[in-house]
Design an enzyme around this catalytic site. Sequence first.
Site, PDB file in Angstrom:
ATOM      1  N   SER A 146      50.287  46.195  26.364  1.00 42.69           N
ATOM      2  CA  SER A 146      51.097  45.413  25.441  1.00 42.69           C
ATOM      3  C   SER A 146      51.552  46.275  24.267  1.00 42.69           C
ATOM      4  O   SER A 146      52.208  47.296  24.464  1.00 42.69           O
ATOM      5  CB  SER A 146      50.317  44.182  24.986  1.00 42.69           C
ATOM      6  OG  SER A 146      51.140  43.298  24.257  1.00 42.69           O
ATOM      7  N   ASP A 305      58.387  43.596  22.567  1.00 40.88           N
ATOM      8  CA  ASP A 305      57.319  44.594  22.615  1.00 40.88           C
ATOM      9  C   ASP A 305      57.415  45.375  23.928  1.00 40.88           C
ATOM     10  O   ASP A 305      58.262  45.055  24.783  1.00 40.88           O
ATOM     11  CB  ASP A 305      55.956  43.937  22.394  1.00 40.88           C
ATOM     12  CG  ASP A 305      55.489  43.078  23.559  1.00 40.88           C
ATOM     13  OD1 ASP A 305      56.339  42.698  24.387  1.00 40.88           O
ATOM     14  OD2 ASP A 305      54.290  42.771  23.638  1.00 40.88           O
ATOM     15  N   ASP A 307      56.008  45.601  26.880  1.00 41.46           N
ATOM     16  CA  ASP A 307      56.043  44.937  28.183  1.00 41.46           C
ATOM     17  C   ASP A 307      56.873  43.654  28.147  1.00 41.46           C
ATOM     18  O   ASP A 307      56.896  42.902  29.112  1.00 41.46           O
ATOM     19  CB  ASP A 307      54.631  44.662  28.705  1.00 41.46           C
ATOM     20  CG  ASP A 307      53.861  43.654  27.875  1.00 41.46           C
ATOM     21  OD1 ASP A 307      53.974  43.704  26.629  1.00 41.46           O
ATOM     22  OD2 ASP A 307      53.150  42.816  28.450  1.00 41.46           O
ATOM     23  N   ASP A 309      56.805  40.707  26.713  1.00 46.55           N
ATOM     24  CA  ASP A 309      56.349  39.321  26.736  1.00 46.55           C
ATOM     25  C   ASP A 309      56.391  38.709  25.331  1.00 46.55           C
ATOM     26  O   ASP A 309      56.431  37.487  25.190  1.00 46.55           O
ATOM     27  CB  ASP A 309      54.964  39.176  27.374  1.00 46.55           C
ATOM     28  CG  ASP A 309      53.872  39.949  26.658  1.00 46.55           C
ATOM     29  OD1 ASP A 309      54.176  40.741  25.737  1.00 46.55           O
ATOM     30  OD2 ASP A 309      52.689  39.781  27.025  1.00 46.55           O
TER      31      ASP A 309
END
Length: 577
Positions: A146, A305, A307, A309
Site C-alpha cells: 500500500s 496511493d 496500489d 485503493d
Amino acid sequence: MSWEEHFNRWNQFDQLDIKLQEQLTDLYNDEEKLKEAFHQYLTFGTGGMRGIIGPGTNRMNIYTVRKAAKGLATYLEEQGSGFKYRGVVVAYDSRYMSLDFALETAKVLGKHDIPTYIFSSLRPTPVLSFAVRHLGTAAGVMITASHNPPEYNGYKVYNEAGGQLPPGQADDLIEKVNAVEDELSIPVLEQHELEDEDLLRWIDDRVDEAYLDELENVALNRDVVKEQADNLNIVFTSLHGTANELMQTGLKEAGFNQVHVVEEQAEPDPEFSTVASPNPEEHQAFELAIRKGFDVGADVLVATDPDADRLGVAALNGEGEYQVLTGNQLGALMLDYILTHQSEIPDNAVMIKTIVTSELGKAVANDYGIETMNVLTGFKFIGEKIEEFSQTGEREFVFGYEESYGYLVKDFSRDKDALQSTVLASEMAAYYKSQGKTLFDALGELYERHGYYLEDLHSIKLEGLDGAEQINSIMEDFRENPVDSVEDLSVEAVEDYKAGTRTYVVSGEEESIDLPASNVVKFILSEGCWCCLRPSGTEPKIKFYFGVKGKTREEAESRLQQLKGSVLKRIDTQIIS
C-alpha cells in the site's frame, strides 16, 4: 527457535538465494539487525503480511512468500474437491520484488497443481479484486505494501468473492501458513515448467477492458459531465504507482477532456522519489499536484496511493488555496451526491461504514431514509457484508467507506476502489461547478444541514516487545478505568468490541454488539461526540480516533480540542510513568 538458531539455519543453507546470502553477509557484524530479522516469523495476520524486504524469517523475501503460498495451497486443497483447479489470480504493484513475489507464489501453487493467472504488468488492487470474480478463480493475491515506505512489500489474500478474507476464513488460512515449519525447503516448480504444464497463465488487457466497462456505470449524471467536459480541469497523480494508464482511460471514457497528469509522478517508481510518503492522506503528497493545479487552473486535484485503493482529493477553499478533504468529508459528500442523483432508492438500501468513520455519513443517510450499518475497521468487513447481501438479497448496497480514504461506489469490486472514486469525485466537481460551487462549498452546505462534524486521528508508535506491552497496558487501563466526562460532555455508553458489549453508563444496562471480537474500545459521549482506541493491525502503533459535533464550526473545534487534549494528556502520563 531462538533468533540465533534461525540465523544459523539460513546461513548454513547451501541453496540460499545468492542475493539474500550477500545481504545476510553484510549483516554479520550487526547483531541488533540480525536479531530483528530473525527473532520471529513475519506475522501473517487477518490482512495478510507486510514487512521490510530482506533476508530473515521476519522479512519479506522469496522464502517467507513461499511459506504464505504454501499455506494458501493447503487452504485451497481443503475447501473441497476441484476447488483449487479454479486457480488463483495474482497482481502486483510498483514496489521492489513485486513481480518476483508473484512468480514465487505461482511456483509454489503449481507444485500443488493449482493454476496461477498473473497480470503481464502491474495493476491496481481494485482490478485484482474484480479479476477474481471475473475469471472465477478460487482466490486472489495482491503483492503490495500500500502506502508504506519503499523498503516494504506485502501479501494480501482475497477469497472467491473478491474480498479480503473475513475473520473465519482468515483464521483458517493463518493456521495453514503457521503450520509450515521450514520455509527454506518448500518444493517449487520453475517458471518454464509452469508454462509448459499450463499452470502459469499470463493475463493481458482483457480484464482491464471488462473492468473499464463496469467503470462506466459509476456515472450518475452524464449530462452534467458532457456540459462541463471542456470546462472542468482535473489534475491527477498516481504517486508513482499503478493507476496512471487505467485512470486516464477511465476518465476519458467517462467524458472528462481536461485531465492534467503530474508527469513527475506518472511513472512507476519503487522509491516514490518525489514524495516523503506515497500516501494521499498525507498533505505533502499533493505538493506537485498543487503546483500543477495553479498552473492549469484546476478545479480538483486527485491522488491515488501506489496500489490505487485509496483516494485523496483537494479542491479550492474559500481563501483560493487547494485544501485536501479528509476521508470523512469526501465520503459524506459522495454519499450525499449518490443519494441525490439516484433515480430510485430501494427500500432495503444500506450504507456501510466503519465504527471509526464520521457520523456525518449516518446523518446524510438518515436524511434520505437509508439504513446505516457499522462494521469493524478494515474494508474486508464492508466487502463481507456486500457478499452477504448478494447471496441473501435482504439489503441493497448503495455505498461504503472508511475514514482512511477508502470508498466503494459499485460492488463489481469488493475492496476499496480509488478508480471508481476518482470518476465519482470528478463528476461531483463538475456538478458543483455547473452551479458555481466548489467541493468545499458543497461540504459547507452539508454542515449547515446536518451540523458541524469534525474528526481527528492521533497515532503513537511504540516499537518492540516493550512497545507491544505498553499498547496492551493502555488498552486494559481504558477498559478498567473508562473515560467518564470531558468538560461539558458526559459519557453515555462504553463499547468494548473485545468483550462484544455495549454498556450504558447511567442505567448500567448491557447489550451485545453483533460484530466479531476485536481489541477496540469506544466511548460514546453526549452531543454526538465519541472517541475510540485501537491498536494498528499492520504497524506498531496505537490509534486514537476522535469525533465531535457542534451547532457551529467554532463549537465543534472547541469540543474536538477538549476531547483530544483530555485523552492524550492521560496517555502522556501513562507512557512517561
